[in-house]
Each structure stands twice: as structure tokens, then as C-alpha cells.
Design a protein around this motif. Structure first.
Motif, PDB file in Angstrom:
ATOM      1  N   UNK A  70      -3.741   4.909   7.647  1.00 39.49           N
ATOM      2  CA  UNK A  70      -3.465   6.183   7.608  1.00 39.49           C
ATOM      3  C   UNK A  70      -2.729   6.561   8.984  1.00 39.49           C
ATOM      4  N   UNK A  71      -2.591   5.717  10.176  1.00 39.11           N
ATOM      5  CA  UNK A  71      -2.120   6.096  11.368  1.00 39.11           C
ATOM      6  C   UNK A  71      -0.474   5.661  10.920  1.00 39.11           C
ATOM      7  N   UNK A  72      -0.411   4.337  10.265  1.00 39.15           N
ATOM      8  CA  UNK A  72       1.004   3.886   9.846  1.00 39.15           C
ATOM      9  C   UNK A  72       1.719   5.134   8.901  1.00 39.15           C
ATOM     10  N   UNK A  73       0.916   5.697   8.091  1.00 38.03           N
ATOM     11  CA  UNK A  73       1.478   6.785   7.277  1.00 38.03           C
ATOM     12  C   UNK A  73       1.737   7.863   8.010  1.00 38.03           C
ATOM     13  N   UNK A  74       1.153   8.559   8.836  1.00 42.60           N
ATOM     14  CA  UNK A  74       1.278   9.448   9.857  1.00 42.60           C
ATOM     15  C   UNK A  74       2.500   9.239  10.789  1.00 42.60           C
ATOM     16  N   UNK A  75       2.494   8.196  11.161  1.00 42.20           N
ATOM     17  CA  UNK A  75       3.767   8.160  12.324  1.00 42.20           C
ATOM     18  C   UNK A  75       4.963   7.678  11.623  1.00 42.20           C
ATOM     19  N   UNK A  76       5.067   6.729  10.408  1.00 43.30           N
ATOM     20  CA  UNK A  76       6.352   6.319  10.112  1.00 43.30           C
ATOM     21  C   UNK A  76       6.602   6.943   8.539  1.00 43.30           C
ATOM     22  N   UNK A  77       5.687   7.417   7.899  1.00 41.46           N
ATOM     23  CA  UNK A  77       6.121   7.792   6.639  1.00 41.46           C
ATOM     24  C   UNK A  77       5.626   9.315   6.273  1.00 41.46           C
ATOM     25  N   UNK A  78       6.219  10.198   7.215  1.00 45.48           N
ATOM     26  CA  UNK A  78       5.880  11.678   7.093  1.00 45.48           C
ATOM     27  C   UNK A  78       6.336  12.184   6.120  1.00 45.48           C
ATOM     28  N   UNK A  79       7.318  11.897   5.293  1.00 49.14           N
ATOM     29  CA  UNK A  79       7.906  12.273   4.113  1.00 49.14           C
ATOM     30  C   UNK A  79       6.839  12.218   2.968  1.00 49.14           C
ATOM     31  N   UNK A  80       6.248  11.018   2.904  1.00 47.16           N
ATOM     32  CA  UNK A  80       5.162  10.724   2.033  1.00 47.16           C
ATOM     33  C   UNK A  80       3.919  11.525   2.165  1.00 47.16           C
ATOM     34  N   UNK A  81       3.660  11.670   3.304  1.00 47.68           N
ATOM     35  CA  UNK A  81       2.463  12.585   3.774  1.00 47.68           C
ATOM     36  C   UNK A  81       2.689  13.908   3.427  1.00 47.68           C
ATOM     37  N   UNK A  82       3.901  14.388   3.631  1.00 48.92           N
ATOM     38  CA  UNK A  82       4.223  15.908   3.296  1.00 48.92           C
ATOM     39  C   UNK A  82       4.218  15.957   1.876  1.00 48.92           C
ATOM     40  N   UNK A  83       4.908  15.023   1.028  1.00 49.81           N
ATOM     41  CA  UNK A  83       4.812  15.096  -0.279  1.00 49.81           C
ATOM     42  C   UNK A  83       3.313  15.071  -0.951  1.00 49.81           C
ATOM     43  N   UNK A  84       2.643  14.186  -0.526  1.00 51.66           N
ATOM     44  CA  UNK A  84       1.108  14.103  -0.958  1.00 51.66           C
ATOM     45  C   UNK A  84       0.411  15.620  -0.582  1.00 51.66           C
ATOM     46  N   UNK A 142       0.964  -1.335   0.017  1.00 53.13           N
ATOM     47  CA  UNK A 142      -0.062  -0.048  -0.162  1.00 53.13           C
ATOM     48  C   UNK A 142       0.771   1.321   0.075  1.00 53.13           C
ATOM     49  N   UNK A 143       1.963   1.327   0.869  1.00 54.98           N
ATOM     50  CA  UNK A 143       2.946   2.285   0.902  1.00 54.98           C
ATOM     51  C   UNK A 143       3.581   2.648  -0.494  1.00 54.98           C
ATOM     52  N   UNK A 144       3.908   1.378  -1.338  1.00 57.39           N
ATOM     53  CA  UNK A 144       4.390   1.781  -2.428  1.00 57.39           C
ATOM     54  C   UNK A 144       3.516   2.174  -3.418  1.00 57.39           C
ATOM     55  N   UNK A 145       2.268   1.858  -3.422  1.00 57.70           N
ATOM     56  CA  UNK A 145       1.262   2.162  -4.349  1.00 57.70           C
ATOM     57  C   UNK A 145       0.949   3.820  -4.168  1.00 57.70           C
ATOM     58  N   UNK A 146       0.937   4.283  -2.783  1.00 59.87           N
ATOM     59  CA  UNK A 146       0.618   5.596  -2.528  1.00 59.87           C
ATOM     60  C   UNK A 146       1.943   6.534  -3.066  1.00 59.87           C
TER      61      UNK A 146
END
Length: 473
Positions: free
Chosen positions: A176-190, A150-154
Motif C-alpha cells: 500500500x505504501x509503495x503504491x501511494x508513494x511511487x504509483x499515484x497514477x494507478x491509485x488515482x485510476x483505481x 503485484x503492481x502489474x496485477x493491480x
């Protein structure tokens, strides 16, 4: 509004939550929240330490679009402070959460999301002091494996988190929680992509809310046959609508929104993928010169006057509905903004509404007369006037409430003065009556003061004081 007076008074004078205030006053919670946001934003902001005038409050957002909310800050601030306090290094996060009566998961989430530096500082200090508990930190291997696809897809698509979770059969909240906690770079990019896409409505592209600008599946299904007929036959829109059982206006709107290239094809214009379709429409809207000439005078008149579309149509002997439809197609900016007026407070309203209610608003802003009374006196529908004022003139409402309060205070002061005068008059009258009684008693007793005192029912010494006080010889 009188129905919210009790709840508003509690909100001003206590620290009770809105839910508790509404429970005590039997007030609908959603309605009271909306009333506060519409008419008392300054009070809402004041609860969070933001002191602004009612005018400034109208332009101040109640909360940030992201980050820790004021409620969460108030709930977790003590526990978060304890996490960086050496006095609490002996305790783990769960124990600190129990001490401050918050959930361990909630505290951990707040730390990971908003205070990652505290987590890092705490772990380094615990290890330096020999307090390491040998527990693994960060995401667990099973979670990383579960969310990896899912992370790769996003990272490689603009799909929403909800849609991605559905594709990979995952929990939306978990992903959503996994993204916010461990993939902040992806969240900020999106988020950065969304900011750039805000206000852009290009078919198939990303929008400001993270979704793609595409028609809903049910719309596609509803108009599928009609689109095929429009693409492959010479039938008119009306004929296609009658044939497929859909509405003409609905099909027109669907074509304009999602298939403008087909409309241009019918006009003999072929557009490439990267061409500006809006610009192509503007240049192609003059394909019937006779129609353009028919409406040109009315359009020019509308641009230079504040009359309504219907009034302009009547003036030039045009059908108002057809003229309005022509404006939407050929002059969309004029159709969207015509008849609008920007108020001093920055709000955009219909000019005719502003003119219609101007006298009532001026009276309401400068007197204590109720809006209902003003509406009756000026023969204006109260509900329409009340709604217009509530939506567009919060500062006028505040001015009116101040006038009412000042007038009430003035009336109370006048009443106090009047009561004071009455008391003085009564005291003066009492003294005059008493003086006359003494003089009458003296006359009746031939100035025998002892007998006069007995006749008046007072002592001789009291009589002497009264004689001196009233200067009776």
C-alpha cells in the motif's frame, strides 16, 4: 447528558486531546467520541478552525475521504515548512525530523504523499548549492522488483490491495505504501473506478469500497447443495430448505441477491448476460394475475396513505407478513420508503415515530423540562424517546440546552434582586429602630442630649449627627 458534562466542559475550554479528557474524567473514549459526533459536531469542527452553526455542522463532513488529516497537518506542519526553508538545506530529512521531534519515516511519507513539489524543489536547490549527498532518491531497485508483479496485477484487475498482497505473499501495508508513494497514477485510476462504481450492485462488478459484489465463500459453501437442487430439480424452495437443513428465508434472500437468473428461469424467462435483470423481474412479477389482483387495492391504498403495512393488511383482510413479503418482491421501492417522513433538517424517519414523539419534542424544544420528565408525563418509554431525539434532532437538543441555560441565568438574576431588596429592607428597619431608640432616650432624659448620648452608649457628637440625619428636633 449529565454523564458527559465534565468531559464536554474540558473539551470546550481546553486544548486537551479526547483521550486525555476521557482519562481525567474516567469517561469511555469511544462513547464520548460518538456523543460528540452525534450531538456536538460544531465543537469538533471548531477544533480544526471550521466555525459553523449546529445545523450546518450536521451536513459538514468531519474530514476528507483522502488527503492529509488535520492531526497529521498539525503534527508535521513545522517540519514540512522547514524542508522548503533555505536555512535548513544543510540538514537532511532525518535531521530535520529530529529537530522537530517527529519520526523520519513519517516526515518522508508526508512529503512524498502530500508535498512532492517540496521534495523536488529541495533536491534541486541542494544540487545548485553544491550540497548534493549522492544518495539515491525514489524507490529502491529491490523494492521495485519485489512489488513489480503485484503492481502489474493491480493495473490489469480490480482486486483489492489486500487480496493482491495475499496472492503474491507480500505485506499489505508495504504494498500500500509503495503504491501511494511511487504509483499515484494507478491509485488515482483505481479511485476513479470506485467512484463510478459507487451505488452499483451488479453481480461480479466492482463496488464503491473496491471489493467485488460477490457472495462470501462461506455463503457459497452453505448454499451450494441447495443451489444445485434448485437448478436441476423441480423441488420448491421450502422442500429444498427442509432437505438441506437451511432456513427458507435465508435461501430466498440468497437466491434474490446472487442467483436472480435462476429464479427467472423457473418463471420461464431466459436473460442474456447484458440484460437488465431488475427490469426482467419487474415485468415477470405479474405472472400470477390472481395474486396481483388480490394485493392491488392494498398497494394503491398504501401509496396514497401513511398507514403502516400491518394496518393496511388488516384493512384489506390480508396476512401482514405475507403482504410485507409480497411488497418486498413486487414493490421494493414502496417497501423501502413507505411510512417514512423527511424532517425539516433533512433526516428520514418513520412517520409513525415522528407523530408519536411530536408532542414530546415540541415541549422539549420550548421548555426547560427534562426529557425524562416529559416521557413520564406523556407515558412514553424514555429510552426510545431519548434515542429518537439524539439521532434525529440535534438542533432541538441545542435549543433545549439554551433554554435551560437562559432560565438558570434568569433565576440567578431574580435571586440577586431579591437579596438586594432584603438588604434594603433590613437597612431601613435598622434606621427606624435606631430613630425610635434615640427618641426614647431623649424622652427619658428630658431632652438632655449629653445624658441621652451616655444612655445610648454613643458620643455626644455622634448623637448630634443622628439627630440631624433622622430630623429629630
Amino acid at each position: 447528558m449529565l454523564k458527559y458534562d465534565e468531559a464536554l466542559s474540558l473539551y470546550k475550554t481546553t486544548d486537551l486531546s479526547i483521550a486525555e479528557i476521557c482519562r481525567q474524567t474516567n469517561t469511555p473514549s469511544k462513547a464520548f467520541r460518538a456523543y460528540l459526533q452525534r450531538n456536538h459536531r460544531d465543537l469538533l469542527l471548531a477544533r480544526y478552525g471550521v466555525i459553523v452553526s449546529p445545523e450546518e455542522a450536521a451536513q459538514t463532513p468531519l474530514r476528507k475521504s483522502k488527503g492529509q488529516s488535520p492531526q497529521s497537518y498539525g503534527k508535521y506542519k513545522d517540519a514540512i515548512a522547514a524542508c522548503s526553508n533555505p536555512e535548513y538545506f544543510d540538514y537532511n530529512i532525518s535531521e530535520i525530523a529530529r529537530i522537530f521531534h517527529v519520526t523520519a519515516g513519517g516526515l518522508s511519507q508526508q512529503l512524498r504523499r502530500h508535498f512532492p513539489d517540496i521534495m523536488e524543489f529541495r533536491e534541486n536547490e541542494r544540487q545548485r548549492l553544491g550540497m548534493a549527498d549522492k544518495f539515491r532518491r525514489g524507490s529502491q531497485k529491490c523494492c521495485r522488483e519485489q512489488y513489480a508483479q503485484a503492481i502489474a496485477h493491480l493495473r490489469n484487475s480490480d482486486d483489492t490491495i489486500a487480496h493482491t498482497a495475499h496472492i503474491f505473499n507480500l505485506s499489505y501495508s508495504g504494498l500500500r505504501e509503495h503504491l501511494l508513494n511511487y504509483h499515484k497514477d494507478l491509485v488515482e485510476k483505481r479511485e476513479e473506478k470506485r467512484k463510478k462504481a459507487k451505488g452499483v450492485k451488479k453481480i461480479g462488478s466492482l463496488t464503491g469500497n473496491g471489493t467485488k459484489h460477490i457472495p462470501a465463500d462461506e455463503q457459497v459453501k452453505k448454499y451450494e447443495i441447495a443451489i444445485n437442487l434448485y437448478r436441476s430439480t423441480a423441488l420448491t424452495i421450502k422442500e429444498i430448505a427442509n432437505k438441506t437443513g437451511i432456513t427458507i428465508n435465508g435461501f430466498k434472500n440468497y437466491l434474490r441477491m446472487w442467483h436472480p437468473e435462476l429464479m427467472l428461469e423457473r418463471r420461464g424467462i431466459t436473460v442474456k448476460k447484458d440484460d437488465d435483470i431488475t427490469e426482467a423481474f419487474k415485468t415477470s412479477k405479474q405472472y400470477l394475475k390472481s395474486t396481483a389482483a388480490k394485493y392491488s387495492e392494498a398497494i394503491e391504498f398504501l401509496k396514497n396513505n401513511s398507514l403502516t403495512t400491518a394496518e393496511a393488511a388488516k384493512r384489506f383482510n390480508l396476512h401482514p407478513d405475507i403482504f410485507r413479503e409480497y411488497l418486498r418482491e413486487h414493490e421494493p421501492e414502496l417497501a423501502a420508503t413507505h411510512g417514512m417522513k423527511r424532517l425539516d433538517n433533512g433526516r428520514l424517519v418513520l412517520a409513525r415515530s415522528a407523530q408519536k414523539y411530536s408532542e414530546a419534542i415540541e415541549i422539549y424544544a420550548t421548555s426547560s423540562e427534562s426529557l425524562n420528565s416529559i416521557a413520564k408525563r406523556l407515558n412514553i418509554p424514555y429510552n426510545s424517546l431519548n434515542g429518537f431525539v439524539a439521532r434525529n434532532y440535534p438542533e432541538v437538543i441545542a435549543m433545549h440546552h439554551k433554554i435551560v441555560a437562559d432560565e438558570l441565568a434568569r433565576k440567578r438574576e431574580d435571586k440577586r434582586e431579591e437579596d438586594k431588596k432584603d438588604e434594603m429592607t433590613k437597612a431601613s428597619l435598622k434606621k427606624e429602630n435606631e430613630r425610635n431608640s434615640i427618641k426614647a432616650a431623649l424622652k427619658e432624659t428630658n431632652n438632655n442630649r449629653r445624658n441621652a448620648a451616655k444612655l445610648l452608649g454613643i458620643s455626644k457628637s455622634t448623637l448630634y449627627k443622628k439627630l440631624h440625619e433622622y430630623k429629630i428636633l
